[in-house]
Design an enzyme around this catalytic site. Structure first.
Site, short mmCIF file in Angstrom:
data_model
loop_
_atom_site.label_atom_id
_atom_site.label_comp_id
_atom_site.label_asym_id
_atom_site.label_seq_id
_atom_site.Cartn_x
_atom_site.Cartn_y
_atom_site.Cartn_z
N PHE A 1 -4.26 -5.85 3.09
CA PHE A 1 -3.73 -4.84 2.00
C PHE A 1 -2.45 -5.09 2.14
O PHE A 1 -1.40 -5.31 2.84
CB PHE A 1 -3.88 -3.45 2.96
CG PHE A 1 -3.49 -2.36 2.13
CD1 PHE A 1 -4.29 -1.77 1.18
CD2 PHE A 1 -2.05 -2.03 2.24
CE1 PHE A 1 -3.85 -0.81 0.30
CE2 PHE A 1 -1.55 -1.12 1.33
CZ PHE A 1 -2.32 -0.40 0.31
N ASP B 1 3.78 -10.46 5.19
CA ASP B 1 3.97 -9.28 4.84
C ASP B 1 4.09 -8.42 6.16
O ASP B 1 3.13 -8.10 6.79
CB ASP B 1 2.89 -8.67 4.02
CG ASP B 1 2.89 -7.02 3.58
OD1 ASP B 1 3.87 -6.69 4.00
OD2 ASP B 1 2.04 -6.95 2.66
N LYS C 1 8.36 0.29 3.99
CA LYS C 1 8.08 1.57 5.10
C LYS C 1 9.29 1.81 5.86
O LYS C 1 10.22 2.63 5.22
CB LYS C 1 6.91 1.00 5.79
CG LYS C 1 5.83 1.09 4.83
CD LYS C 1 4.23 1.31 5.37
CE LYS C 1 3.41 1.34 4.32
NZ LYS C 1 2.24 0.57 4.41
C1 LIG Z 1 1.73 -0.12 3.04
C2 LIG Z 1 1.91 -1.35 2.66
C3 LIG Z 1 2.13 -2.12 1.57
C4 LIG Z 1 2.44 -1.25 0.34
O1 LIG Z 1 3.56 -0.63 0.43
P1 LIG Z 1 3.73 0.59 -0.53
O2 LIG Z 1 5.31 1.05 -0.35
O3 LIG Z 1 2.82 1.72 -0.22
O4 LIG Z 1 3.79 0.13 -1.92
C5 LIG Z 1 2.18 -3.67 1.43
N1 LIG Z 1 1.90 -4.29 2.57
C6 LIG Z 1 1.55 -3.64 3.62
C7 LIG Z 1 0.93 -4.65 4.89
C8 LIG Z 1 1.48 -2.38 3.77
O5 LIG Z 1 1.04 -1.87 4.90
#
Ligand SMILES: *Cc1c(COP(=O)(O)O)cnc(C)c1O
Length: 401
Positions: free
Chosen positions: A141, A226, A255
């Site tokens: 994700f 990520d 986040k």
């Molecule tokens: C939430 C998330 C994203 C995307 O972040 P947004 O601010 O919702 O665009 C990307 N990578 C990971 C691992 C995430 O948990």
């Protein structure tokens, strides 16, 4: 009609139906607690998918935001401002990278990294024009843009949204041999989550991240971590990669970098990579604005001063042991690291959502990820007593019918 009912009907009437929220209408938050419009109190065990590691309305972050609101909020990057430079320096010094590029959302950080390593690959590695490939993992994700969902393996995330961007190659998660086999002369990067959060809190076997880092170094491929969800203390280290002592070439944060107040994301890398970008190659009107930078600085300060990763480490181990000890007939597995915990519900017990609804009744806000996993990811400022209280409610639900 109750106030809750009125709000639910209004939202249902006017909102696009791209979410299916639990039927609770919140109006106030403080620390680990939330209150709904009926005055009922809830413990936040989701933390907006780890965007609230510092808790709701942390006083130091609110104060920094308020002070900045009284000075300067937006300049665009057409001009300098007195917050963006300090923010990027503090972020780089903390994470140990030479340069940072600020954006707003996690998905934008991912998109930025894709552009960055492609350009780096063409310019520094001499990859043939238009052929750059990025290896990604099944169950990933990374956000919801058309490019990113194009390499998702969740069929709903893709269905109806093509055509998609080419140049991505999928391999199984937690399989370093598959990475080795997937790399070609066109490969510029490997994009991976240290723990798959949305994918169901999937923790790879120990040694995986170290092996992956070795392969990337040997083959001249940029390792892109990520850490949007796993970073900034969540897993019991400042960054989840520290668990294996490796250093990715590019890291993505989001986040909790916004302290639960404002969207702030960033890409960090050394100059070798970041210098692939020239003026005009990439940008964002709001990325790195003075308000975002002031909030980001305060968000980082709180994580460091309160050593939130230490709390996540200590409380996470204890919490997972206690969840195991519940010996629930519905639970197949408890897994996770730090305060990123997944409780896998047996198929025979039905989807995880009904347990989340039962937890809501008992004042615990949690959300299923995929069908069968309840994710518990409270703010990292939570105390042992507060978690103890949550365990009583969780125990009642997981040992119930
Ligand atoms: C939430 C998330 C994203 C995307 O972040 P947004 O601010 O919702 O665009 C990307 N990578 C990971 C691992 C995430 O948990």
């Amino acid at each position: 009609m109750s106030r809750t009912q009125r709000h639910l009907e209004e939202a249902e009437r006017w909102s696009a139906s791209n979410y299916r929220p639990l039927p609770v209408v919140l109006e106030r938050g403080e620390g680990v607690w939330l209150w709904d419009v009926e005055g009922r109190r809830y413990l936040d065990m989701l933390s907006s998918y780890s965007a609230l590691n510092q808790g709701h309305r942390h006083p130091a972050i609110v104060a920094a935001a308020q002070a900045q609101l009284g000075r300067l909020t937006l300049t665009s990057r057409a001009f300098h401002n007195d917050q963006t430079g300090p923010f990027l320096r503090e972020l780089c010094e903390l994470a140990g990278y030479e340069k940072a590029l600020p954006m707003n959302t996690g998905a934008e950080a991912v998109e930025t990294a894709i552009k960055l390593v492609r350009k780096w690959g063409y310019e520094r590695k001499g990859v043939a024009a238009g052929r750059a490939e990025i290896v990604v993992c099944e169950g990933n994700f990374h956000g919801r843009t058309t490019t990113i969902v194009g390499f998702s393996t969740v069929s709903q995330y893709r269905r109806g949204f093509g055509p998609f961007t080419p140049g991505f190659k999928l391999i199984p998660y937690a399989d370093a041999d598959a990475l080795e086999a997937a790399i070609t002369e066109h490969t510029v990067g490997f994009l991976v989550e240290p723990i798959q959060g949305e994918g169901g809190v999937v923790v790879p076997p120990s040694g995986y991240l170290r092996r992956v880092a070795e392969i990337c170094r040997e083959r001249g491929v940029a390792l892109i971590a990520d850490e949007v969800q796993t970073g900034l203390g969540r897993t019991g280290r400042l960054f989840a990669w520290e668990w294996e002592g490796v250093r990715p070439d590019v890291i993505l944060l989001g986040k909790a970098l916004g302290g639960g107040i404002y969207p702030v994301s960033a890409v960090l890398a050394d100059a070798e990579y970041m210098d692939a970008f020239a003026p005009g190659d990439h940008g964002s009107t709001f990325g790195g604005n003075p308000l975002a930078a002031a909030v980001g600085r305060a968000a980082l300060r709180v994580i460091v001063e309160e050593e939130l990763w230490r709390r996540a480490d200590e409380l996470g181990c204890w919490f997972m042991d206690r969840l195991q000890a519940l010996a629930s007939p519905h639970v197949e597995q408890v897994r996770g690291r730090g305060l990123l915990v997944g409780v896998v519900i047996k198929e025979s017990s039905g989807p995880a959502r009904r347990f989340c609804e039962a937890l809501l009744e008992r004042g615990i806000l949690a959300k299923e990820t995929h069908e069968q996993v309840i994710r518990f990811a409270p703010p990292l400022i939570i105390t042992r007593d507060e978690l103890e209280g949550a365990l009583a409610a969780i125990g009642a639900v997981l040992r119930g019918p």
